[in-house]
Design a protein around this motif. Structure first.
Motif, PDB file in Angstrom:
ATOM      1  N   UNK A  84       0.597 -11.812   4.599  1.00  0.00           N
ATOM      2  CA  UNK A  84       0.068 -12.162   2.336  1.00  0.00           C
ATOM      3  C   UNK A  84       0.906 -11.991   1.670  1.00  0.00           C
ATOM      4  N   UNK A  85       1.985 -10.964   2.081  1.00  0.00           N
ATOM      5  CA  UNK A  85       2.917 -10.127   1.384  1.00  0.00           C
ATOM      6  C   UNK A  85       4.721 -11.154   1.426  1.00  0.00           C
ATOM      7  N   UNK A  86       4.856 -12.865   1.975  1.00  0.00           N
ATOM      8  CA  UNK A  86       5.853 -12.491   2.276  1.00  0.00           C
ATOM      9  C   UNK A  86       6.611 -12.180   3.791  1.00  0.00           C
ATOM     10  N   UNK A  87       6.456 -11.036   4.416  1.00  0.00           N
ATOM     11  CA  UNK A  87       6.865 -10.138   5.185  1.00  0.00           C
ATOM     12  C   UNK A  87       7.080 -11.043   6.288  1.00  0.00           C
ATOM     13  N   UNK A  88       7.622 -10.634   7.568  1.00  0.00           N
ATOM     14  CA  UNK A  88       7.878 -11.385   9.022  1.00  0.00           C
ATOM     15  C   UNK A  88       7.175 -10.977   9.782  1.00  0.00           C
ATOM     16  N   UNK A  89       7.149 -11.451  11.096  1.00  0.00           N
ATOM     17  CA  UNK A  89       6.089 -11.217  12.182  1.00  0.00           C
ATOM     18  C   UNK A  89       6.769  -9.722  12.308  1.00  0.00           C
ATOM     19  N   UNK A  90       8.066  -9.364  12.418  1.00  0.00           N
ATOM     20  CA  UNK A  90       8.519  -8.015  13.214  1.00  0.00           C
ATOM     21  C   UNK A  90       7.940  -6.812  12.232  1.00  0.00           C
ATOM     22  N   UNK A  91       8.071  -7.138  11.238  1.00  0.00           N
ATOM     23  CA  UNK A  91       7.463  -6.352   9.646  1.00  0.00           C
ATOM     24  C   UNK A  91       6.067  -6.103   9.892  1.00  0.00           C
ATOM     25  N   UNK A  92       5.313  -6.959   9.333  1.00  0.00           N
ATOM     26  CA  UNK A  92       3.992  -7.386  10.393  1.00  0.00           C
ATOM     27  C   UNK A  92       3.706  -6.198  11.530  1.00  0.00           C
ATOM     28  N   UNK A  93       4.039  -6.144  12.433  1.00  0.00           N
ATOM     29  CA  UNK A  93       2.918  -5.241  13.541  1.00  0.00           C
ATOM     30  C   UNK A  93       3.974  -4.199  13.365  1.00  0.00           C
ATOM     31  N   UNK A  94       4.865  -3.946  13.316  1.00  0.00           N
ATOM     32  CA  UNK A  94       5.177  -2.416  12.863  1.00  0.00           C
ATOM     33  C   UNK A  94       4.367  -2.125  11.675  1.00  0.00           C
ATOM     34  N   UNK A  95       4.055  -2.028  10.632  1.00  0.00           N
ATOM     35  CA  UNK A  95       3.315  -2.584   9.675  1.00  0.00           C
ATOM     36  C   UNK A  95       1.362  -2.214  10.252  1.00  0.00           C
ATOM     37  N   UNK A  96       1.583  -3.129  10.887  1.00  0.00           N
ATOM     38  CA  UNK A  96      -0.202  -2.874  11.933  1.00  0.00           C
ATOM     39  C   UNK A  96       0.548  -1.848  12.685  1.00  0.00           C
ATOM     40  N   UNK A  97       1.104  -1.538  13.740  1.00  0.00           N
ATOM     41  CA  UNK A  97       0.989  -0.196  14.080  1.00  0.00           C
ATOM     42  C   UNK A  97       0.676   1.194  13.365  1.00  0.00           C
ATOM     43  N   UNK A  98       1.571   0.937  12.436  1.00  0.00           N
ATOM     44  CA  UNK A  98       2.010   2.536  11.470  1.00  0.00           C
ATOM     45  C   UNK A  98       0.307   2.628  11.070  1.00  0.00           C
ATOM     46  N   UNK A  99      -0.430   1.510  10.487  1.00  0.00           N
ATOM     47  CA  UNK A  99      -1.258   1.607  10.154  1.00  0.00           C
ATOM     48  C   UNK A  99      -2.497   2.229  11.254  1.00  0.00           C
ATOM     49  N   UNK A 100      -2.675   1.812  11.800  1.00  0.00           N
ATOM     50  CA  UNK A 100      -3.472   2.078  13.338  1.00  0.00           C
ATOM     51  C   UNK A 100      -3.547   3.006  13.970  1.00  0.00           C
ATOM     52  N   UNK A 101      -1.616   3.757  13.947  1.00  0.00           N
ATOM     53  CA  UNK A 101      -1.684   5.606  14.065  1.00  0.00           C
ATOM     54  C   UNK A 101      -2.153   6.269  12.971  1.00  0.00           C
ATOM     55  N   UNK A 102      -2.462   5.951  11.608  1.00  0.00           N
ATOM     56  CA  UNK A 102      -2.812   6.480  10.910  1.00  0.00           C
ATOM     57  C   UNK A 102      -4.493   6.499  10.760  1.00  0.00           C
ATOM     58  N   UNK A 103      -4.905   5.926  11.450  1.00  0.00           N
ATOM     59  CA  UNK A 103      -6.013   5.543  11.155  1.00  0.00           C
ATOM     60  C   UNK A 103      -7.112   6.781  12.578  1.00  0.00           C
ATOM     61  N   UNK A 104      -6.444   6.748  13.463  1.00  0.00           N
ATOM     62  CA  UNK A 104      -6.739   7.349  14.230  1.00  0.00           C
ATOM     63  C   UNK A 104      -6.638   8.485  14.047  1.00  0.00           C
TER      64      UNK A 104
END
Length: 315
Positions: free
Chosen positions: A255-275
């Motif tokens: 939604x901020x205009x990032x590409x899929x690679x950045x989006x997936x890496x950010x998703x992985x970081x958010x999931x890792x922090x959540x645990x």
């Protein structure tokens, strides 16, 4: 926009020192996703349907989130659960997923969600606590209508609801390997089998896909490639909610205009922090961005391009 048709009331009993501690929150996959997307700086609109005494309390609690809430009131009651976590592990005392949404409820909710989705850069389609609460065709229609009008759709679903958004040509789908096994999309959890299942998701309609694998690197299917997603090792406090944080972060970056690679890496970081936390769909943006620098994508070599042994070793 986050489509969360059937949020639930969550009641959790914990222990603080020698005193029991009661936590009451709005919950459900879409609520947790909306919270994470807002943490990452997105302007989030949450579309929900609530009903009964429980739904009234959910609606009141949703007002405390830093998101815009568009709610449809219905006669039948919203779902809820009561968990006891005083011994450390989560133990369910009682739960009810809520009454199935009826035609008039769905008509009103669909109209609101369609309008908000068309206004949004990205729409997240989240599932109910029980698949029987919302008919899968609602997801097919919404994904089809939004995609046909240029909107990007991120879906975190399984079973018939996943099949529905694939028919609707969702831009991005996230699914766990356990869900692929349960749905019969993968016969084993072997990496090559999951790779084949992920490629099938693309053939069935997804623009891109992410397959989470619990403690193993997730598999990302983007731009014709398959990549392992490596995250930094962290101690697990609560494994629930990691996948929801992943999909929400993907949507936030897109939604901020990032590409899929950045989006997936950010998703992985958010999931890792959540645990590392008790709260689902929680965390801090600065911590997620710090972990992001430690997330690594590793391309998988196609089988016919892998190095082959030569000389004596080849015999």
């Amino acid at each position: 926009m986050v489509f969360a048709p059937a949020p639930v009331l969550t009641v959790t009993v914990e222990q603080t020192a020698e005193v029991p501690d009661l936590h009451v929150h709005p919950g459900g996959q879409g609520v947790w996703q909306a919270r994470m997307a807002a943490i990452l700086g997105s302007d989030v609109t949450l579309c929900v349907s609530v009903g009964g005494e429980t739904g009234g309390l959910v609606d009141t609690l949703l007002a405390g989130l830093e998101v815009t809430v568009r709610s449809v009131r219905r006669p039948a009651g919203s779902g809820w659960y009561v968990h006891d976590r005083r011994a450390g592990a989560r133990r369910e005392i009682a739960a009810w997923p809520g009454a199935p949404l009826q035609r008039h409820d769905l008509d009103d909710l669909y109209t609101i969600a369609l309008a908000e989705g068309l206004r949004s850069d990205v729409t997240v389609l989240s599932g109910p606590a029980d698949p029987r609460v919302v008919h899968p065709d609602v997801y097919r229609r919404l994904s089809t209508d939004l995609t046909a009008n240029g909107a990007r759709v991120v879906a975190d679903l399984s079973g018939e609801h996943l099949a529905a958004v694939l028919r609707g040509k969702a831009s991005f789908v996230k699914v766990s390997h356990e869900e692929l096994l349960r749905d019969g999309r993968a016969a084993t959890d072997a990496e090559e089998t999951l790779v084949a299942a992920g490629r099938t998701l693309l053939r069935d309609g997804a623009g891109a896909a992410l397959v989470s694998r619990a403690g193993d690197p997730a598999l990302a299917f983007i731009d014709g490639t398959v990549q392992r997603v490596h995250v930094p090792p962290l101690q697990i406090k609560e494994h629930r909610g990691a996948g929801d944080s992943m999909s929400a972060a993907v949507a936030a970056v897109l939604s901020h205009g990032g590409d899929l690679s950045e989006a997936i890496r950010t998703g992985a970081a958010a999931g890792a922090l959540n645990v590392t936390r008790h709260g689902l769909g929680t965390g801090r943006a600065d911590a997620i961005h710090e972990l992001l620098a430690r997330v690594r994508l590793e391309p998988l070599e196609p089988p016919d391009e892998r190095p082959r042994p030569t000389g004596a070793a080849a015999g």
